[in-house]
Design an enzyme around this catalytic site. Structure first.
Site, short mmCIF file in Angstrom:
data_model
loop_
_atom_site.label_atom_id
_atom_site.label_comp_id
_atom_site.label_asym_id
_atom_site.label_seq_id
_atom_site.Cartn_x
_atom_site.Cartn_y
_atom_site.Cartn_z
N GLU A 53 0.83 -1.21 0.00
CA GLU A 53 0.00 0.00 0.00
C GLU A 53 0.87 1.26 0.00
O GLU A 53 0.62 2.20 0.75
CB GLU A 53 -0.95 0.01 1.20
CG GLU A 53 -1.90 -1.17 1.20
CD GLU A 53 -2.96 -1.14 2.29
OE1 GLU A 53 -4.09 -1.51 1.98
OE2 GLU A 53 -2.66 -0.74 3.43
N ASP A 73 -7.98 -9.35 4.02
CA ASP A 73 -7.75 -8.17 4.85
C ASP A 73 -8.82 -8.03 5.93
O ASP A 73 -9.65 -7.13 5.85
CB ASP A 73 -7.77 -6.95 3.92
CG ASP A 73 -7.24 -5.70 4.58
OD1 ASP A 73 -6.82 -5.79 5.74
OD2 ASP A 73 -7.24 -4.64 3.93
N GLU A 100 -12.87 -2.54 11.83
CA GLU A 100 -12.87 -1.77 10.58
C GLU A 100 -13.92 -2.27 9.59
O GLU A 100 -14.56 -1.49 8.90
CB GLU A 100 -11.47 -1.87 9.96
CG GLU A 100 -11.37 -1.26 8.57
CD GLU A 100 -9.97 -1.33 7.99
OE1 GLU A 100 -9.04 -1.83 8.65
OE2 GLU A 100 -9.81 -0.85 6.85
C1 BDP Z 1 -6.21 -2.34 5.90
C2 BDP Z 1 -6.54 -0.98 6.43
C3 BDP Z 1 -5.39 0.00 6.32
C4 BDP Z 1 -4.14 -0.62 6.93
C5 BDP Z 1 -3.87 -1.95 6.29
C6 BDP Z 1 -2.71 -2.69 6.92
O1 BDP Z 1 -7.64 -0.47 5.71
O2 BDP Z 1 -5.77 1.18 6.96
O3 BDP Z 1 -3.05 0.24 6.78
O4 BDP Z 1 -4.99 -2.79 6.44
O5 BDP Z 1 -2.97 -3.65 7.61
O6 BDP Z 1 -7.20 -3.22 6.28
O7 BDP Z 1 -1.57 -2.32 6.71
#
Ligand code: BDP
Length: 704
Positions: free
Chosen positions: A295, A368, A396
């Site tokens: 990401e 996720d 979340e």
């Molecule tokens: C996702 C979240 C994000 C996190 C990411 C992570 O939306 O905010 O940074 O995981 O685990 O689920 O790095």
């Protein structure tokens, strides 16, 4: 009949499961009998905490002050310590050899002719864990007679991950701001830091990563390290070690280097220097957590190096000081064909190539933190690398803090999944606690803690923090037993309360969320970005950009993501036993159907309904489940103080409204794909699909 005589008038939730509320007369007398005095030897900051906890718990629960002694001269003495702090413990022949560093023994023993209760460990922290366990028994009104308890945790690292930013916001936090008041640290040491450490120690948590995995390099500056050191000092008596998330490119941002290439000597030196500086300030610093090349975060791949190159370079810097690296396997770049396959593709070939003080931190599922996912295939695949679990305690994807969803059942489902290793069932929990080679073991949970007075923005969210701690101690623990403990400690131990709250609210609650957000193995149908509310229409089924439609692949022909050998093939990442279980769609548990298979709407499922009918049925089951939870709760008023009762009631009102929204929007969208009539008895959505699409929510908490 007097109902629930012990209901306090008002509680704000700050005391969590450590309320030690007054016992009613029966158990009160019994406890008073079992705690007539406290026998202790030499002390330490940790043993002081243990003693203080017993004295205060007994005072709160029975109204009695118990005296200290250094010898046993009456029945009912509580004897607390290690063989070093209290030599008489060495003479008792307790099975301390089997409990290791963190375990404890609680025994009813006769000493000098008197009946006593001994709480012993090999270390001070073991004693403290034993003390909390004994107090828990008292508070739950369990028998204190003939105790023969021998306990040791299965995992070494039991860690909370805070996704807290330096500016006080929390990524995916729904309980206010960060409890770390960076501005006033290191000078101001707030009571809440102690309360935090205490709460964690009481459930066996022994580490905390203070900052967001999307890390800011400034966290490693001298200024911030001084603040971190102040927190570490506060947590130390409670056995909580501090760790930091680090940004891989810190040598550039902080050190002014032109590269962060892990094989560059200047880079390695920078990290060694930084590690030495940290350990001068915090001698028992735990180590680093790293999100790299995921990401948009920097990482070794920016220099055409591997994750192992990056992790091992950091590990070498920490090793002389006893620190570890927790390297995350959550890698997500948009280029992958099937997003859920990426971690396996990137990490499998690195199996066995990590240094001994590196552990890979793997999310429970390959996507996720969704309401339901199959377990992550890396747990079955990587045999020569220590792996730790990453769960998400903050909700979340499960309705934020307003929806009741007890996650103990989710975690139990994952931990009990058969990885397919070996000849007979070998669960994820087995893989975590029995690494094939000797190595570090552990578990992490993304915290749901914030500045909310009750810490978690809703009392039922405290159950998830509690359950995480209990599972981290024992990954084979039972979600229902944990829920029973939590409910008794947090609200009321009366079984007329505990039975319904556990069996009719907590235990089914997560399945209701699955039902109204993504039944039958559907996944990630939430709105993009903030992940709040339904958005099944978002994206394009054919594009490789992850979005709701990419995941559902719903069109007039059918629904579901084909991950079999005819599709993306990611099912092949599982070992044969698991692959067969997920691959055979006729035998498959329908909870995972659409995760692995693309099926026609008309396919008949084992229960007799078609896929379309079953989908609608489950959306409705989710909504009616919430209605039922709300009803059950309304009947429990006599057992709960007014403030917490009313707050939970209002959360249920929100959840009910939003479950209906999820159901209606989803049914409207999928009907626009299936073009099929709703099965008999199921009401049409209140509005048309365009109406749901037009809903825009802004100022959503916890969004980057
Ligand atoms: C996702 C979240 C994000 C996190 C990411 C992570 O939306 O905010 O940074 O995981 O685990 O689920 O790095």
């Amino acid at each position: 009949m007097a109902l629930a005589a012990n209901v306090a008038t008002a509680e704000n939730g700050h005391d969590l499961w450590l309320r030690n509320a007054p016992l009613d007369s029966g158990p009160r007398n019994a406890t008073a009998m079992f705690a007539t005095g406290l026998v202790i030897g030499s002390t330490s900051p940790t043993l002081d905490v243990a003693v203080h906890e017993v004295v205060h718990a007994i005072a709160n629960m029975t109204g009695k002050q118990i005296p200290y002694r250094n010898i046993v001269k009456m029945d009912g003495a509580i004897v607390i310590g290690t063989t070093r702090s209290l030599p008489m413990i060495a003479k008792l022949n307790l099975p301390l050899a089997s409990v290791g560093k963190d375990g404890y023994v609680i025994r009813s023993v006769r000493i000098n002719g008197y009946n006593t209760t001994v709480i012993a460990g090999n270390t001070d922290i073991g004693v403290l864990y034993g003390t909390y366990a004994w107090i828990r028994r008292v508070a739950m009104r369990s028998s204190l007679n003939s105790l023969k308890i021998v306990e040791a945790p299965s995992l070494q690292l039991r860690i909370l991950n805070h996704w807290d930013n330096i500016d006080g916001t929390i990524e995916r936090g729904y309980a206010g701001n960060s409890i770390w008041d960076w501005w006033t640290l290191p000078d101001v040491k707030r009571q809440k830091y102690v309360d935090y450490a205490r709460a964690n120690a009481s459930i066996g948590i022994n580490g905390t990563v203070l900052n967001n995995v999307n890390a800011d390099a400034a966290m490693l500056s001298t200024e911030y390290l001084n603040k971190v050191a102040a927190l570490a000092n506060t947590f130390r008596p409670y056995g909580i070690k501090v760790y930091l998330s680090v940004r891989f490119s810190s040598p550039m941002e902080l050190g002014g280097l032109s590269t962060a290439d892990p094989l560059d000597l200047a880079v390695a030196k920078w990290w060694q220097f930084k590690a030495a500086q940290i350990y001068r300030k915090i001698p028992d610093f735990g180590g680093f957590l790293v999100k790299a090349n995921s990401e948009g975060q920097p990482g070794p791949q920016d220099y055409h190096r591997t994750h192992a190159d990056g992790a091992n370079m950091l590990a070498a810097a920490l090793k002389p000081h006893g620190g570890i690296v927790m390297w995350r396997a959550f890698v997500y770049a948009r280029r992958s064909k099937d997003r859920v396959g990426q971690a396996y593709d990137e990490f499998l070939s690195l199996d066995g190539k990590f240094s001994s003080n590196v552990i890979l931190q793997v999310k429970n599922g390959p996507l996720d933190f969704q309401p339901r996912e199959p377990f992550h295939p890396l747990f079955g695949a990587m045999q020569n690398t220590p792996l730790m679990m990453e769960f998400q305690i903050t909700k979340e994807y499960l309705g934020f803090s307003t929806h009741v969803a007890y996650l103990g059942t989710l975690w139990q489902e994952v931990l009990r999944s058969d990885t397919g290793l070996g000849n007979k069932t070998y669960t994820v929990a087995d893989r975590l606690s029995r690494p094939t080679s000797k190595g570090i073991t552990g578990i992490a949970g993304v915290a749901n803690i914030g500045t909310a007075q009750d810490w978690t923005g809703g009392v039922f969210n405290q159950a998830n923090w509690y359950a995480f701690g209990r599972f981290s101690w024992c990954p084979n623990a039972n979600a229902r037993n944990i829920a029973r403990e939590w409910a008794a400690l947090t609200f009321n131990a009366d079984t007329r309360f505990v039975d319904p709250v556990v069996d009719r609210i907590m235990m089914p609650s997560r399945e209701f969320v699955v039902d109204y957000t993504g039944p039958l193995g559907l996944t990630h149908q939430m709105n993009t970005g903030h992940h709040y509310g339904p958005g099944p229409w978002i994206g394009d089924p054919a594009a490789s950009i992850a979005s709701s439609r990419y995941y559902s692949k719903a069109d007039s022909g059918g629904i579901g993501f084909d991950r079999t050998s005819n599709g993306s093939k990611t099912i092949e990442q599982y070992r044969p036993r698991a692959r067969h279980m997920y691959g055979d769609k006729s035998a498959l548990d329908s909870r995972y159907l659409l995760w692995f298979h693309h099926v026609p709407w008309s396919l008949k499922l084992a229960g007799g309904r078609t896929v379309w009918d079953e989908l609608v049925f489950r959306y409705d089951r989710g909504v009616s489940g919430v209605t039922r939870m709300k009803q059950v709760w309304s009947g429990l008023q006599p057992f709960v103080d007014a403030d917490r009762f009313h707050e939970v009631t209002s959360y249920f009102t929100v959840q009910k409204r939003e479950a209906q929204w999820w159901r209606d929007a989803s049914v409207a969208f999928f009907q626009s794909q299936s073009h099929l009539p709703l099965p008999a008895g199921h009401a049409p959505p209140t509005h048309d699909i365009e109406w749901y699409k037009s809903i825009k929510v802004s100022h959503v908490p916890g969004t980057e």
